[in-house]
Design a protein around this motif. Structure first.
Motif, PDB file in Angstrom:
ATOM      1  N   HIS A 220       0.839  -1.198   0.000  1.00 48.87           N
ATOM      2  CA  HIS A 220       0.000   0.000   0.000  1.00 48.87           C
ATOM      3  C   HIS A 220       0.879   1.254   0.000  1.00 48.87           C
ATOM      4  CE1 HIS A 220      -3.720  -2.161   1.923  1.00 48.87           C
ATOM      5  NE2 HIS A 220      -3.258  -2.777   0.848  1.00 48.87           N
ATOM      6  N   ARG A 221       0.257   2.368  -0.340  1.00 49.71           N
ATOM      7  CA  ARG A 221       0.940   3.666  -0.294  1.00 49.71           C
ATOM      8  C   ARG A 221       0.309   4.523   0.804  1.00 49.71           C
ATOM      9  NH1 ARG A 221       3.611   0.844  -2.455  1.00 49.71           N
ATOM     10  NH2 ARG A 221       4.494   0.854  -4.570  1.00 49.71           N
ATOM     11  N   PRO A 434      -9.022   7.811 -10.355  1.00 49.60           N
ATOM     12  CA  PRO A 434      -9.352   6.381 -10.353  1.00 49.60           C
ATOM     13  C   PRO A 434      -8.444   5.529 -11.232  1.00 49.60           C
ATOM     14  CG  PRO A 434     -10.950   7.616 -11.639  1.00 49.60           C
ATOM     15  CD  PRO A 434     -10.069   8.631 -10.965  1.00 49.60           C
ATOM     16  N   SER A 435      -7.685   6.158 -12.119  1.00 49.94           N
ATOM     17  CA  SER A 435      -6.751   5.372 -12.931  1.00 49.94           C
ATOM     18  C   SER A 435      -5.490   5.013 -12.144  1.00 49.94           C
ATOM     19  CB  SER A 435      -6.366   6.147 -14.196  1.00 49.94           C
ATOM     20  OG  SER A 435      -5.546   7.253 -13.893  1.00 49.94           O
ATOM     21  N   LYS A 436      -5.289   5.644 -11.001  1.00 50.19           N
ATOM     22  CA  LYS A 436      -4.106   5.383 -10.175  1.00 50.19           C
ATOM     23  C   LYS A 436      -4.460   4.782  -8.824  1.00 50.19           C
ATOM     24  CE  LYS A 436      -1.594   7.174 -13.377  1.00 50.19           C
ATOM     25  NZ  LYS A 436      -0.819   6.251 -14.247  1.00 50.19           N
ATOM     26  N   VAL A 437      -5.669   5.018  -8.364  1.00 48.71           N
ATOM     27  CA  VAL A 437      -6.073   4.609  -7.022  1.00 48.71           C
ATOM     28  C   VAL A 437      -7.198   3.590  -7.117  1.00 48.71           C
ATOM     29  CG1 VAL A 437      -7.014   5.376  -4.817  1.00 48.71           C
ATOM     30  CG2 VAL A 437      -5.402   6.837  -6.064  1.00 48.71           C
ATOM     31  N   GLN A 438      -6.920   2.383  -6.612  1.00 46.52           N
ATOM     32  CA  GLN A 438      -7.955   1.349  -6.579  1.00 46.52           C
ATOM     33  C   GLN A 438      -8.912   1.579  -5.408  1.00 46.52           C
ATOM     34  OE1 GLN A 438      -8.264  -3.570  -6.471  1.00 46.52           O
ATOM     35  NE2 GLN A 438      -6.312  -2.551  -6.162  1.00 46.52           N
ATOM     36  N   ALA A 439      -8.361   1.985  -4.280  1.00 48.06           N
ATOM     37  CA  ALA A 439      -9.171   2.291  -3.092  1.00 48.06           C
ATOM     38  C   ALA A 439      -8.349   3.174  -2.158  1.00 48.06           C
ATOM     39  CB  ALA A 439      -9.604   1.015  -2.386  1.00 48.06           C
ATOM     40  N   GLU A 476      -4.352   6.192   3.401  1.00 47.36           N
ATOM     41  CA  GLU A 476      -3.759   4.932   2.956  1.00 47.36           C
ATOM     42  C   GLU A 476      -4.390   4.570   1.613  1.00 47.36           C
ATOM     43  OE1 GLU A 476      -2.899   0.348   4.489  1.00 47.36           O
ATOM     44  OE2 GLU A 476      -3.969   1.774   5.789  1.00 47.36           O
ATOM     45  N   ILE A 477      -3.558   4.219   0.662  1.00 46.22           N
ATOM     46  CA  ILE A 477      -4.010   4.018  -0.726  1.00 46.22           C
ATOM     47  C   ILE A 477      -3.631   2.619  -1.195  1.00 46.22           C
ATOM     48  CG2 ILE A 477      -3.642   4.763  -3.122  1.00 46.22           C
ATOM     49  CD1 ILE A 477      -3.137   7.596  -1.937  1.00 46.22           C
ATOM     50  N   ILE A 478      -4.578   1.951  -1.847  1.00 42.06           N
ATOM     51  CA  ILE A 478      -4.309   0.661  -2.496  1.00 42.06           C
ATOM     52  C   ILE A 478      -4.194   0.924  -4.001  1.00 42.06           C
ATOM     53  CG2 ILE A 478      -5.122  -1.687  -2.916  1.00 42.06           C
ATOM     54  CD1 ILE A 478      -6.757  -1.504  -0.364  1.00 42.06           C
ATOM     55  N   PRO A 479      -2.996   0.767  -4.561  1.00 43.66           N
ATOM     56  CA  PRO A 479      -2.826   1.018  -6.004  1.00 43.66           C
ATOM     57  C   PRO A 479      -3.523  -0.050  -6.843  1.00 43.66           C
ATOM     58  CG  PRO A 479      -0.719   1.038  -4.822  1.00 43.66           C
ATOM     59  CD  PRO A 479      -1.728   0.440  -3.912  1.00 43.66           C
ATOM     60  N   HIS A 480      -3.719   0.238  -8.109  1.00 39.23           N
ATOM     61  CA  HIS A 480      -4.280  -0.750  -9.032  1.00 39.23           C
ATOM     62  C   HIS A 480      -3.339  -1.930  -9.164  1.00 39.23           C
ATOM     63  CE1 HIS A 480      -8.040   0.807 -10.502  1.00 39.23           C
ATOM     64  NE2 HIS A 480      -7.517   2.020 -10.575  1.00 39.23           N
ATOM     65  N   GLY A 481      -3.919  -3.117  -9.289  1.00 39.14           N
ATOM     66  CA  GLY A 481      -3.128  -4.332  -9.451  1.00 39.14           C
ATOM     67  C   GLY A 481      -2.804  -5.037  -8.155  1.00 39.14           C
ATOM     68  N   VAL A 482      -3.095  -4.394  -6.993  1.00 36.86           N
ATOM     69  CA  VAL A 482      -2.819  -5.002  -5.686  1.00 36.86           C
ATOM     70  C   VAL A 482      -4.089  -5.691  -5.192  1.00 36.86           C
ATOM     71  CG1 VAL A 482      -2.221  -4.551  -3.276  1.00 36.86           C
ATOM     72  CG2 VAL A 482      -1.056  -3.302  -5.111  1.00 36.86           C
ATOM     73  N   LYS A 483      -3.967  -6.988  -4.913  1.00 39.21           N
ATOM     74  CA  LYS A 483      -5.101  -7.716  -4.359  1.00 39.21           C
ATOM     75  C   LYS A 483      -5.175  -7.445  -2.864  1.00 39.21           C
ATOM     76  CE  LYS A 483      -5.107 -11.467  -7.761  1.00 39.21           C
ATOM     77  NZ  LYS A 483      -5.033 -12.941  -7.962  1.00 39.21           N
ATOM     78  N   SER A 484      -6.370  -7.175  -2.393  1.00 38.89           N
ATOM     79  CA  SER A 484      -6.511  -6.823  -0.984  1.00 38.89           C
ATOM     80  C   SER A 484      -7.825  -7.342  -0.419  1.00 38.89           C
ATOM     81  CB  SER A 484      -6.453  -5.305  -0.802  1.00 38.89           C
ATOM     82  OG  SER A 484      -6.692  -4.950   0.544  1.00 38.89           O
TER      83      SER A 484
END
Length: 611
Positions: A220-221, A434-439, A476-484
């Motif tokens: 996460h970021r 939204p193209s950079k941040v999944q959640a 706290e940021i979940i980037p695209h491509g990270v399963k969570s």
């Protein structure tokens, strides 16, 4: 003989006058660590039978009025075994404190924590925390991760209240972990000075951002947003019209309540200028004026009124608030600093006393243009929920004073910020790409959340910032491509797309909008800033970033948060220890000590649960 008889009473009278003018005899000493003999800062020394208390300075030194022979002097600090000494007339006491609780030593506990982290990297520690049935704290759920496609805007009121941190410190120093609801993570973070650059070009605020790794989840970021208010020189702060509203009910009759209130407010009095005016309203079973408005040049008159206060009776807090606001309004200074400063444990029990009663009362009073500062004291019957509500709804700030050092921090070191509001109704709104941040999730500020439309509504109340204040928020940021496991799934939308968009702004992570009002204005102003999508390794991030992240992680551990799997107190202490380049007052060093003490206090250290 007659001459001698005449002289004797004169000499006796002179002797009595002379003895009455002497300064009280003081007991001095030093407190050191028993193992390496280094001085210990922050040890609370109390003579409870005489309502005396003191705190050791950075050199371990203390000084108190000599108690009566046979009195018990207590030396207490979280992470150390409490020591009690019977006073037998000594002129000096040098004390050695031993570390540890329940036979555990710091090194052994740290090793256990680190072993647990290695063995169970995807599990989290359970901490049994004591209940505080007579203390009240507002309960709220932590912010969850949300998707920007479904929740494009995050809106909240920024605030610099820091009461939660000093209250947590009080629990740790007393040898117990705090109740989860006593921990407000944003207040823990904002207790500290992050040394952000001052605003330029005439702006009242500067906005600083930084993006790096979340220490508790390296996939996460973490986005840090720092807001720095312009500092106004003390001499240039507008004249103050202050009313000290002091709780003198029976519940304040404790060594860390009314005596500490008096000691703290005396330091405030010493900061006053001749152009400032101070009045005192006290309340117990009823409210009364203990001091009519008095110029700051007459400091001794004000100090005498404070010294004369005695505790006893029930607590008519509502009546006290009304009288204090009425008195402040009667001497209102146009374009000045008009403020009520309330000192209490919050335990109202006569007249208007419920949280809802207090909210209605204070919302009505804030329309007068009079601001409110709430200073909390004591323990046992402490009503944090009521005092936080009063400050939030009264256009003010809230601090908890657990010792005289904290009193100095709030009323001397941070004098301008505590007493002079630079901006009111400060709101922050972020739009994530939204193209950079999944959640994303905002860490803390749960009780400051606003609806998206509230941002542009100037009638909506929000946070307040004082002169020189800095305030920090973390996302706290979940980037695209990270399963969570923190992201739930939703069915495909029928009428709108949930596909990531925003490729036009490929270099942007988010946009920040800030609204605020001048203290005497009802119309907000707008500042905007863009956050670049540029992350850096945690090891090269700033000290500000790493220390704020450490405090956030500590707060989440104390709250037993689900969002810090595998994180430990030992990891917090290590992260914070590497980020203390500026610690002139020693608050950051004290934080590391509290974290290590918390690990000693944690029960069932190796009891874990699956995510």
């Amino acid at each position: 003989m007659k001459k001698i008889n005449i002289l004797i009473p004169i000499l006796v009278l002179i002797s009595l006058i002379g003895s009455g003018s002497k300064e009280p005899e003081m007991l001095k000493g030093t407190v050191v660590n028993a193992s390496h003999l280094k001085p210990i800062e922050g040890v609370m020394i109390s003579v409870k039978s005489e309502s005396q208390l003191a705190v050791t300075n950075k050199n371990g030194h203390f000084s108190i009025r000599r108690p009566a022979s046979g009195a018990t002097i207590e030396f207490k600090l979280g992470g150390y075994r409490t020591q009690r000494v019977r006073y037998e007339g000594q002129q000096r006491l040098d004390i050695k404190l031993n570390q540890g609780f329940k036979g555990l030593e710091t090194k052994n506990v740290a090793n256990l924590l680190e072993s647990a982290a290695r063995i169970q990297p995807h599990r989290t520690m359970i901490i049994r925390q004591p209940s505080s049935p007579t203390e009240s704290y507002a309960s709220f759920a932590e912010n969850k991760f949300v998707r920007p496609q479904l929740n494009p805007l995050s809106t909240f009121g920024m605030d610099v209240d820091a009461a939660s941190y000093s209250n947590v410190r009080r629990f740790i120093n007393q040898g117990q972990l705090p109740p989860a609801d006593a921990v407000r993570v944003e207040e823990m973070i904002n207790y500290f000075d992050y040394d952000y650059p001052a605003p330029t070009n005439g702006q009242p605020f500067s906005i600083h951002t930084e993006l790096s790794i979340a220490p508790w989840n390296t996939e996460h970021r973490l986005l840090r947003i720092g807001l720095q208010a312009k500092e106004i020189e003390a001499a240039k702060i507008p004249s103050s019209n202050l009313v000290l509203l002091i709780d003198v009910s029976g519940s304040m009759n404790a060594y860390n309540k009314l005596p500490l209130v008096k000691s703290s407010l005396k330091m405030l009095v010493n900061q006053l200028r001749p152009s400032d005016r101070v009045a005192i309203v006290s309340y117990a079973g009823a409210a009364n004026i203990a001091l009519e408005p008095t110029s700051g040049k007459n400091k001794q008159v004000i100090l005498d009124a404070i010294n004369a206060l005695q505790a006893g009776g029930s607590t008519a807090g509502g009546a006290g608030i009304k009288l204090a606001y009425d008195l402040a309004a009667s001497r209102f200074i146009k374009n000045g600093n008009n403020r009520v400063i309330m000192a209490t444990d919050g335990d109202f029990n006569t007249g208007q006393s419920s949280d809802m009663d207090m909210q209605k009362l204070i919302e009505e009073k804030r329309k007068s243009g009079i601001f409110l500062s709430v200073l909390g004291f004591g323990m046992g019957n402490y009503k944090d929920s009521k005092m936080e509500l009063l400050a939030d709804k009264g256009n003010g700030n809230y601090a908890y004073i657990d010792n005289i050092s904290e009193g100095r921090k709030v009323l001397v070191t941070e004098f301008g910020g505590t007493l002079y509001t630079l901006a009111k109704d400060v709101k922050l709104q972020l739009e994530f790409n939204p193209s950079k941040v999944q959640a994303y999730r905002l860490i803390g500020y749960e009780n400051r959340s606003l609806n998206a439309e509230d941002f542009n509504n100037d009638l909506k109340d929000a946070g307040d910032l004082g002169s020189g204040h800095s305030v920090t928020a973390l996302y706290e940021i979940i980037p695209h491509g990270v399963k969570s496991r923190f992201i739930g799934s939703v069915d495909e939308l029928k009428y709108q797309t949930d596909k990531p968009s925003g490729s036009t702004f490929a270099d942007e992570l988010a946009s920040i909008s800030l609204r605020y009002k001048a203290p005497n204005s009802d119309v907000s102003r707008l500042i905007k800033k863009t956050v670049a999508n540029t992350s850096q390794p945690l090891r090269t991030s700033s000290d500000n970033f790493r220390f704020a992240a450490a405090v956030a992680g500590y707060g989440m551990l104390l709250k037993r948060s689900e969002f810090v799997p595998g994180f430990t107190f030992a990891m917090v202490a290590e992260l914070a220890s590497q980020a203390m380049s500026k610690d002139e007052e020693g608050f950051k060093s004290e934080f590391v000590r509290l974290v290590r003490a918390s690990s000693l206090l944690a029960e069932d250290l190796l009891t874990v649960t699956k995510n």
